[in-house]
Scaffold this motif. Structure first.
Motif, PDB file in Angstrom:
ATOM      1  N   LEU A 233       0.826  -1.210   0.000  1.00 13.30           N
ATOM      2  CA  LEU A 233       0.000   0.000   0.000  1.00 13.30           C
ATOM      3  C   LEU A 233       0.859   1.257   0.000  1.00 13.30           C
ATOM      4  N   TYR A 234       2.049   1.182   0.593  1.00 14.72           N
ATOM      5  CA  TYR A 234       2.874   2.393   0.656  1.00 14.72           C
ATOM      6  C   TYR A 234       3.283   2.851  -0.737  1.00 14.72           C
ATOM      7  N   SER A 235       3.497   1.916  -1.654  1.00 10.58           N
ATOM      8  CA  SER A 235       3.864   2.297  -3.015  1.00 10.58           C
ATOM      9  C   SER A 235       2.733   3.045  -3.707  1.00 10.58           C
ATOM     10  N   VAL A 236       1.501   2.851  -3.241  1.00 14.60           N
ATOM     11  CA  VAL A 236       0.342   3.515  -3.844  1.00 14.60           C
ATOM     12  C   VAL A 236       0.089   4.872  -3.195  1.00 14.60           C
ATOM     13  N   TYR A 237       0.082   4.920  -1.853  1.00 14.69           N
ATOM     14  CA  TYR A 237      -0.332   6.136  -1.146  1.00 14.69           C
ATOM     15  C   TYR A 237       0.834   6.942  -0.582  1.00 14.69           C
ATOM     16  N   ARG A 238       1.956   6.305  -0.332  1.00 10.27           N
ATOM     17  CA  ARG A 238       3.158   6.958   0.169  1.00 10.27           C
ATOM     18  C   ARG A 238       2.890   7.735   1.467  1.00 10.27           C
ATOM     19  N   ALA A 239       3.414   8.974   1.601  1.00 11.93           N
ATOM     20  CA  ALA A 239       3.402   9.675   2.888  1.00 11.93           C
ATOM     21  C   ALA A 239       2.014   9.819   3.505  1.00 11.93           C
ATOM     22  N   PRO A 240       0.944  10.093   2.738  1.00 11.86           N
ATOM     23  CA  PRO A 240      -0.382  10.184   3.373  1.00 11.86           C
ATOM     24  C   PRO A 240      -0.811   8.912   4.097  1.00 11.86           C
ATOM     25  N   LEU A 241      -0.225   7.758   3.734  1.00 14.60           N
ATOM     26  CA  LEU A 241      -0.562   6.520   4.435  1.00 14.60           C
ATOM     27  C   LEU A 241      -0.115   6.588   5.892  1.00 14.60           C
ATOM     28  N   LYS A 242       0.899   7.401   6.189  1.00 16.35           N
ATOM     29  CA  LYS A 242       1.374   7.536   7.565  1.00 16.35           C
ATOM     30  C   LYS A 242       0.305   8.181   8.444  1.00 16.35           C
TER      31      LYS A 242
END
Length: 452
Positions: free
Chosen positions: A173-182
């Protein structure tokens, strides 16, 4: 009886409320009666929505009521196994609710959800984005709303007397959403499973090692990307409504859950590194499984059991020739397995150099020049497998070449002593990676998601 409760307007074609602060600006029945879509607010007027998401949830609620759910308001989206029931909580019992939601995950993957303040439920005949429209099963014209028994309230509250200390998510999922996933992961932890997170912007900035303005920007980006349904701020406080993992994973187009990363408060600022570790651990485990499968068709007396030199020191035998801080020398009979940094990079959608940094102890154990955010990461033991080549290929059999890497057309060659070795994949030993073998978290609930 509809006039006794509060409502909100719903955006056409969705299940989302219209306007800001809709929880604090309830509308009357007269104000929404002419609208195309509206929702009823839980908590206002003592209204409690009990949402059954699956056949198992309906069976559990029926069991709780001794075999027969009392006649009360009920409506459905038309999906199989989906139905909501409305109850009224007596005035003297309303203060017992301290959270927005209380739910129970059942063995078949269904969910029994008790919805209180901060939640709304779309009412018929509002349009539904998938089935066309909601419809009444027991409408207010046909029956009165039932009183919620005290034991049912106690049952609901007991479901959430535990704390949510970590959140699990597919590492990709991090590859899709990156920083906002945090900020989504932070909100999920702050919500503690209630669906509503309230926290100080200063606290979030400190935990994520960012500025307050950056936290505001991440919240805006997260809402734009569909990670959170809505948020608003009051001074230094933020109230956030994050979407469930099932929804954002499906929106990201994931075909499988694949590698799972377990994220705690202290891990969120390093979420990209934790996701890299989870992917590496998953690929390494899959590689070990493939290595074992490769021996299945070989006669029993000729099979070679794959081993991990980083762990199974007592089982090294003759297949592991020597161990070093950077390399592991193995014989020609060693069954190769491990995690290639180039393959990990392709799964993460980043450069191979980034993977090298994320999986490097030198990088991990020294604080960043800007934030110092890596200083608390756990160490990783890593070594590269170097398989000895046959003597006929010993064209570099010169002690002067010891410990020198020389590139050739096929990869890297290590000349050690009077023998030559071909460098292959890395073996990793992680201290803080979720075991996929023990992963049972809502597995059944995702069968329908994976098949969709």
């Amino acid at each position: 009886m509809l006039a006794d409760f509060s409502y909100c307007k719903i955006k056409p074609g969705t299940k989302q409320p219209q306007g800001l602060n809709w929880q604090k600006l309830p509308l009357t029945w007269e104000e929404v009666a002419g609208e195309t879509a509206c929702g009823i607010l839980s908590g206002h007027g003592g209204f409690l929505a009990v949402d059954c998401d699956g056949e198992g949830a309906i069976a559990r609620l029926t069991e709780l009521f001794g075999g027969s759910i009392p006649q009360t308001w009920a409506w459905s989206s038309g999906k199989p196994g989906r139905i909501q029931f409305g109850f009224v909580v007596p005035q003297e019992l309303r203060d017992r609710f301290q959270k927005a939601r209380y739910w129970e995950d059942l063995p078949d993957g269904s969910q029994l959800d008790f919805r209180w303040k901060g939640c709304q439920s779309v009412l018929p005949p509002s349009p539904h984005p998938e089935t066309g429209a909601y419809h009444w099963v027991n409408s207010p014209d046909d029956c009165a709303i039932a009183i919620a028994p005290e034991w049912l309230i106690d049952y609901a509250i007991a479901l959430k007397n535990r704390k949510l200390e970590s959140v699990r998510l597919p590492a990709r999922l991090y590859s899709v959403y990156r920083a906002p996933l945090k900020i989504w992961a932070f909100a999920q932890l702050a919500a503690k499973g209630s669906g509503r997170a309230e926290f100080s912007l200063e606290f979030a900035a400190g935990e994520l090692q960012r500025s307050v303005s950056s936290i505001r920007r991440l919240l805006t980006q997260a809402m734009r990307l569909g990670l959170i349904r809505h948020f608003y701020t009051e001074g230094d406080r933020a109230i956030v409504y994050p979407y469930a993992l099932k929804k954002i994973a499906k929106a990201a187009g994931l075909e499988t859950l694949a590698e799972i990363a377990e994220i705690k408060y202290e891990d969120i600022k390093n979420l990209n590194i934790k996701c890299t570790e989870a992917i590496a651990a998953g690929l390494q485990r899959a590689s070990l499984f493939a290595a074992k499968e490769s021996q299945r068709d070989i006669p029993e007396e000729n099979r070679i059991k794959p081993i991990n030199p980083l762990v199974n020191h007592a089982a090294l035998g003759q297949r592991v020739l020597w161990l070093g801080p950077r390399f592991i020398g193995v014989s020609e009979k060693f069954v190769l397995w491990g995690a290639s940094q180039s393959v990990i990079a392709s799964h993460r959608g980043v450069s191979e150099r980034t993977i090298q940094r994320h999986l490097s102890n030198t990088y991990r154990n020294q604080p960043s020049e800007v934030r110092g955010s890596r200083s608390d990461l756990e160490p990783i033991n890593k070594a590269q497998i170097c398989q000895r080549l046959p003597r006929r290929m010993n064209f570099l059999g010169n002690p002067a070449f010891s410990e020198i890497l020389i590139d050739d057309l096929d990869g890297k060659i290590l000349a050690c002593g009077d023998r030559v070795y071909r460098c292959h994949t890395n073996l990793y030993q992680f201290d803080a990676i979720v075991s996929l073998a023990g992963y049972k978290w809502r597995r059944a609930a995702y069968k329908s998601f994976l098949a969709a």
